[in-house]
Scaffold this motif. Structure first.
Motif, short mmCIF file in Angstrom:
data_model
loop_
_atom_site.label_atom_id
_atom_site.label_comp_id
_atom_site.label_asym_id
_atom_site.label_seq_id
_atom_site.Cartn_x
_atom_site.Cartn_y
_atom_site.Cartn_z
N PRO A 161 29.29 41.98 54.98
CA PRO A 161 30.50 40.57 54.93
C PRO A 161 31.61 39.75 53.07
CG PRO A 161 28.77 39.67 53.73
CD PRO A 161 28.41 41.00 54.56
N THR A 162 31.09 41.40 52.25
CA THR A 162 32.10 40.49 51.19
C THR A 162 33.29 41.75 51.64
OG1 THR A 162 30.22 40.62 49.79
CG2 THR A 162 32.33 41.37 48.76
N VAL A 163 32.95 42.77 52.48
CA VAL A 163 33.54 43.86 52.60
C VAL A 163 34.88 43.54 53.61
CG1 VAL A 163 34.67 46.32 54.00
CG2 VAL A 163 32.63 45.77 52.25
N ALA A 164 34.19 42.90 54.66
CA ALA A 164 35.38 42.07 55.21
C ALA A 164 36.58 40.86 54.52
CB ALA A 164 34.41 40.78 56.18
N ILE A 165 36.17 39.98 53.75
CA ILE A 165 36.88 39.18 52.83
C ILE A 165 37.89 39.84 52.34
CG2 ILE A 165 36.54 37.32 51.19
CD1 ILE A 165 33.84 36.60 52.40
N ASN A 166 37.30 40.94 51.25
CA ASN A 166 38.48 42.08 50.99
C ASN A 166 39.30 42.42 51.49
OD1 ASN A 166 37.15 41.33 48.34
ND2 ASN A 166 36.11 43.70 48.31
N VAL A 167 38.91 43.10 53.00
CA VAL A 167 39.54 43.31 53.53
C VAL A 167 40.98 42.54 54.25
CG1 VAL A 167 40.38 44.28 56.28
CG2 VAL A 167 38.49 45.16 54.47
N ARG A 168 40.23 41.34 54.01
CA ARG A 168 41.27 39.68 54.13
C ARG A 168 42.25 40.39 53.41
NH1 ARG A 168 43.76 35.41 53.56
NH2 ARG A 168 42.60 35.11 51.91
N MET A 169 41.95 39.87 52.28
CA MET A 169 42.47 39.73 51.08
C MET A 169 42.93 40.83 50.81
SD MET A 169 41.48 38.75 47.38
CE MET A 169 41.26 40.97 47.46
N TRP A 170 43.37 42.41 51.63
CA TRP A 170 44.38 42.84 51.02
C TRP A 170 45.32 43.32 52.41
CZ3 TRP A 170 39.29 46.00 49.77
CH2 TRP A 170 38.80 46.14 48.71
N ILE A 171 44.81 42.26 53.73
CA ILE A 171 45.65 43.22 54.71
C ILE A 171 47.54 41.60 54.36
CG2 ILE A 171 45.75 41.55 57.22
CD1 ILE A 171 43.39 43.47 57.56
N SER A 172 46.60 40.05 53.64
CA SER A 172 47.41 39.12 53.21
C SER A 172 48.32 39.99 52.24
CB SER A 172 46.14 38.20 53.17
OG SER A 172 46.85 37.12 53.15
N GLY A 173 47.18 40.81 50.96
CA GLY A 173 48.97 41.05 50.64
C GLY A 173 49.98 42.19 50.87
N ILE A 174 50.04 42.26 51.80
CA ILE A 174 50.38 43.66 53.01
C ILE A 174 51.67 42.86 53.13
CG2 ILE A 174 50.60 45.34 54.61
CD1 ILE A 174 47.50 46.49 53.19
N PHE A 175 51.00 41.31 53.91
CA PHE A 175 51.57 40.76 54.58
C PHE A 175 52.98 39.66 54.11
CE2 PHE A 175 50.01 41.20 58.36
CZ PHE A 175 50.59 41.15 59.59
#
Length: 398
Positions: A161-175
């Motif tokens: 779950p922590t990886v998933a949370i980080n992935v969402r954060m990084w995708i958000s950063g890209i957008f």
């Protein structure tokens, strides 16, 4: 009289171009070669203009009239229809060409110079393994919350779950980067914030003396490559965090003064930290240096010697030694040392300072650093001797 579809279909070419009027400026232009085009005539800013609304019969009379009405609304706003068509075409082309992958690479190149090596590797790994395979070839306009949620749920289902949370954060950063560079209008990752819940924080498990004795006996047998075994021992002797050891550089170690000065950039709390080195830690470091091949890193990886060993390497060795299943991990070495030192009467303030649990009061923190260095040196040497005694070794002279 408005134009009919029959009249438009039967219109024959003439020697010169001629036009058949419909209504409100729409007409059918017939060329000498027989081609027929819809035109909309209008005046804007005092000048006569004409806009092409498509070729007949691929654009029917009904469709041409719809385009005429669309054009009339624009003209009423002072906008030329051809300029609006060009603008929409340009946006469509930009949107089509703006795939997620190149934008993500731009974002990484722009942001990564300010990151630590560990964080940079963490983001790069998630980009290559989780994000780009799913989204890289898609235009940003085609990516919505469902596509992002699918990635997060897949990661969460495998127990990360922590990886998933980080992935969402990084995708958000890209957008957000795409929005700043005028290639996206919104951040769909914002809509799935909170979709994955972080797992319960598990505090480090401390080993009993019996368990520690068993583990020490397993290191030379199941601890993996010799460098991995030595890195495991260094964590035990120094009480540093795994990430701090992985970031370690030989330039930070003073063998003569028996001290390892870890710069704030490598520390979790972003404060400089001095680690007194016992004779046992010095012995381990001297052997480790023979495996580094003269490189800067203290614990280089086998496949990629310019990068440190993977953060899972030592935990993998612990699993082989019978300490897997989440029951114990590298951070447990710190808890073990702290527990045993407290049981044997060492002062809590000195132990906390050795663990780099620094007071937020800068004056007090500086005072503690100076005050406890001598005591911490004695404490770590006692700890090194204690570890040797568990392995049945005589403490070395020091």
């Amino acid at each position: 009289m408005p134009l009919s579809d029959t009249k438009a279909r039967k219109a024959k070419p003439r020697e010169k171009i001629y036009r058949l009027a419909d209504a409100h400026g729409l007409c059918l232009e017939v060329k000498p070669n027989g081609a027929k085009y819809w035109r909309v005539r209008y005046r804007l800013h005092g000048k006569a203009n004409m806009w092409g609304a498509g070729e007949y019969p691929s654009t029917s009379l009904a469709e041409a009239r719809e385009k005429r009405e669309w054009a009339r609304k624009l003209i009423a706003q002072g906008i030329h229809p051809r300029e609006e068509v060009a603008r929409q075409s340009r946006e469509e082309r930009i949107s089509r060409d703006n795939t997620f992958g190149p934008i993500a690479e731009e974002w990484f190149s722009d942001r990564s110079p300010g990151w630590s090596d560990y964080y940079c590797d963490q983001v790069r790994g998630s980009l290559d393994n989780e994000i780009l395979p799913a989204l890289g070839k898609l235009p940003v306009r085609d990516i919505g919350a469902p596509e992002i949620l699918e990635i997060l749920q897949r990661i969460d289902k495998r127990g990360a779950p922590t990886v998933a949370i980080n992935v969402r954060m990084w995708i958000s950063g890209i957008f957000r980067y795409a929005i700043l560079t005028l290639r996206a209008k919104e951040d769909p990752a914002e809509y799935v914030k909170g979709a994955v819940k972080r797992g319960e924080v598990k505090h480090a498990v401390a080993l009993t003396e019996k368990q520690l004795r068993f583990l020490l006996g397993q290191i030379p047998i199941y601890g993996g490559y010799r460098l991995t075994q030595l890195a495991t021992e260094l964590l035990i002797f120094t009480m540093v965090r795994g990430i701090e050891m992985r970031r370690g550089r030989w330039s930070e170690v003073d063998f003569n003064a028996k001290i390892w000065r870890i710069p704030r950039g490598s520390m979790k709390r972003k404060r400089d930290h001095a680690v007194p080195l016992s004779s046992q830690a010095i012995r381990v470091l001297e052997e480790m240096k023979t495996y580094s091949g003269g490189r800067e890193l203290m614990v280089p990886g086998m496949k990629h010697p310019n990068k440190p060993i993977n953060h899972t390497t030592i935990n993998g060795a612990l699993t082989r030694m019978g300490f897997g299943g989440g029951a114990f991990a590298t951070h447990g070495f710190r808890a073990t040392a702290s527990t045993i030192m407290n049981e044997y009467g060492w002062r809590e303030d000195a132990i906390e300072r050795q663990l780099a649990h620094v007071s937020t009061n800068k004056t007090r923190a500086s005072y503690n650093h100076a005050k406890y260095m001598k005591e911490r040196r004695e404490m770590l040497q006692w700890w090194g001797d204690y570890i040797d005694s568990l392995r049945g070794q005589d403490a070395e002279a020091h």
